[in-house]
Design a protein around this motif. Structure first.
Motif, PDB file in Angstrom:
ATOM      1  N   ILE A 277       0.816  -1.021   0.035  1.00 40.84           N
ATOM      2  CA  ILE A 277       0.032   0.095  -0.106  1.00 40.84           C
ATOM      3  C   ILE A 277       0.902   1.275   0.163  1.00 40.84           C
ATOM      4  N   SER A 278       0.624   2.152  -0.819  1.00 41.08           N
ATOM      5  CA  SER A 278       1.167   3.485  -0.833  1.00 41.08           C
ATOM      6  C   SER A 278       0.082   4.614  -0.580  1.00 41.08           C
ATOM      7  N   ASP A 279      -0.188   5.169  -1.573  1.00 35.84           N
ATOM      8  CA  ASP A 279      -1.388   6.192  -1.516  1.00 35.84           C
ATOM      9  C   ASP A 279      -2.461   5.297  -1.879  1.00 35.84           C
ATOM     10  N   PHE A 280      -2.451   4.504  -2.419  1.00 34.29           N
ATOM     11  CA  PHE A 280      -3.589   3.290  -2.902  1.00 34.29           C
ATOM     12  C   PHE A 280      -3.162   1.856  -2.623  1.00 34.29           C
ATOM     13  N   LYS A 281      -4.031   0.888  -2.557  1.00 31.14           N
ATOM     14  CA  LYS A 281      -3.636  -0.439  -2.496  1.00 31.14           C
ATOM     15  C   LYS A 281      -3.368  -1.124  -3.741  1.00 31.14           C
ATOM     16  N   GLN A 282      -2.238  -1.603  -3.877  1.00 28.94           N
ATOM     17  CA  GLN A 282      -1.316  -2.231  -5.036  1.00 28.94           C
ATOM     18  C   GLN A 282      -2.214  -3.677  -5.143  1.00 28.94           C
ATOM     19  N   TRP A 283      -2.888  -3.820  -5.968  1.00 26.68           N
ATOM     20  CA  TRP A 283      -3.413  -5.170  -6.307  1.00 26.68           C
ATOM     21  C   TRP A 283      -2.538  -6.143  -6.957  1.00 26.68           C
ATOM     22  N   HIS A 284      -1.413  -5.588  -7.696  1.00 27.58           N
ATOM     23  CA  HIS A 284      -0.528  -6.427  -8.505  1.00 27.58           C
ATOM     24  C   HIS A 284       0.843  -6.336  -8.173  1.00 27.58           C
ATOM     25  N   GLY A 285       1.026  -6.392  -6.667  1.00 33.55           N
ATOM     26  CA  GLY A 285       2.543  -6.580  -6.516  1.00 33.55           C
ATOM     27  C   GLY A 285       3.019  -5.283  -5.942  1.00 33.55           C
ATOM     28  N   PHE A 286       4.285  -5.326  -5.756  1.00 29.37           N
ATOM     29  CA  PHE A 286       5.072  -3.918  -5.316  1.00 29.37           C
ATOM     30  C   PHE A 286       5.326  -2.947  -6.240  1.00 29.37           C
ATOM     31  N   TYR A 287       5.337  -3.282  -7.642  1.00 29.74           N
ATOM     32  CA  TYR A 287       5.457  -2.261  -8.469  1.00 29.74           C
ATOM     33  C   TYR A 287       4.205  -1.777  -8.612  1.00 29.74           C
ATOM     34  N   PRO A 288       3.826  -0.646  -8.789  1.00 29.94           N
ATOM     35  CA  PRO A 288       2.649   0.177  -8.620  1.00 29.94           C
ATOM     36  C   PRO A 288       1.866   0.315  -9.814  1.00 29.94           C
ATOM     37  N   GLY A 289       2.391   0.081 -10.967  1.00 27.07           N
ATOM     38  CA  GLY A 289       1.662   0.194 -12.157  1.00 27.07           C
ATOM     39  C   GLY A 289       2.321  -0.542 -13.285  1.00 27.07           C
ATOM     40  N   PRO A 290       1.726  -0.455 -14.602  1.00 28.92           N
ATOM     41  CA  PRO A 290       2.293  -0.991 -15.717  1.00 28.92           C
ATOM     42  C   PRO A 290       3.432  -0.607 -16.411  1.00 28.92           C
TER      43      PRO A 290
END
Length: 121
Positions: free
Chosen positions: A93-106
């Protein structure tokens, strides 16, 4: 005050937004502080490693994160400030819950930049 990882994680769980707003460093710093440890502020998430180390966190090499671990990820082309998040025992979790692991986006998942995980015992 001793480190209270439960208070830190609870803070993030209560304050996480549905999607990122580019505030990962602030949210994670505030969570660590809610857990009883003050961090030196930095301009970019990617630069928080030194602050975490000075506050008593140590780098670990693990594929099995524990509740309260903090990850600091290097910047990439479209995200030069990098990223940081805390593990809640199930998700990062950062400013949002990261559903796909520690990398926050594609973009991060494609670039796979270097990172370090920090733990306070």
């Amino acid at each position: 005050m001793p480190w209270d990882k439960n208070a830190a994680v609870n803070y993030l769980q209560l304050h996480a937004r549905p999607m990122s707003h580019g505030d990962c460093a602030r949210y994670v710093r505030e969570a660590v502080e809610r857990g009883g440890i003050m961090l030196t502020r930095t301009r970019s998430a990617k630069d928080y490693g030194t602050s975490l180390t000075h506050a008593g966190f140590r780098t670990i090499s693990t594929t099995h994160p524990q509740k309260g671990d903090v990850i600091v990820i290097e910047g990439i082309h479209l995200h030069p400030h990098g990223h940081m998040a805390m593990y809640d025992g199930q998700y990062w979790i950062s400013d949002f819950k990261q559903w796909h692991g520690f990398y926050p986006g594609p973009d991060y998942r494609s670039a796979r930049p270097n990172f370090k995980v920090y733990r306070h015992d």
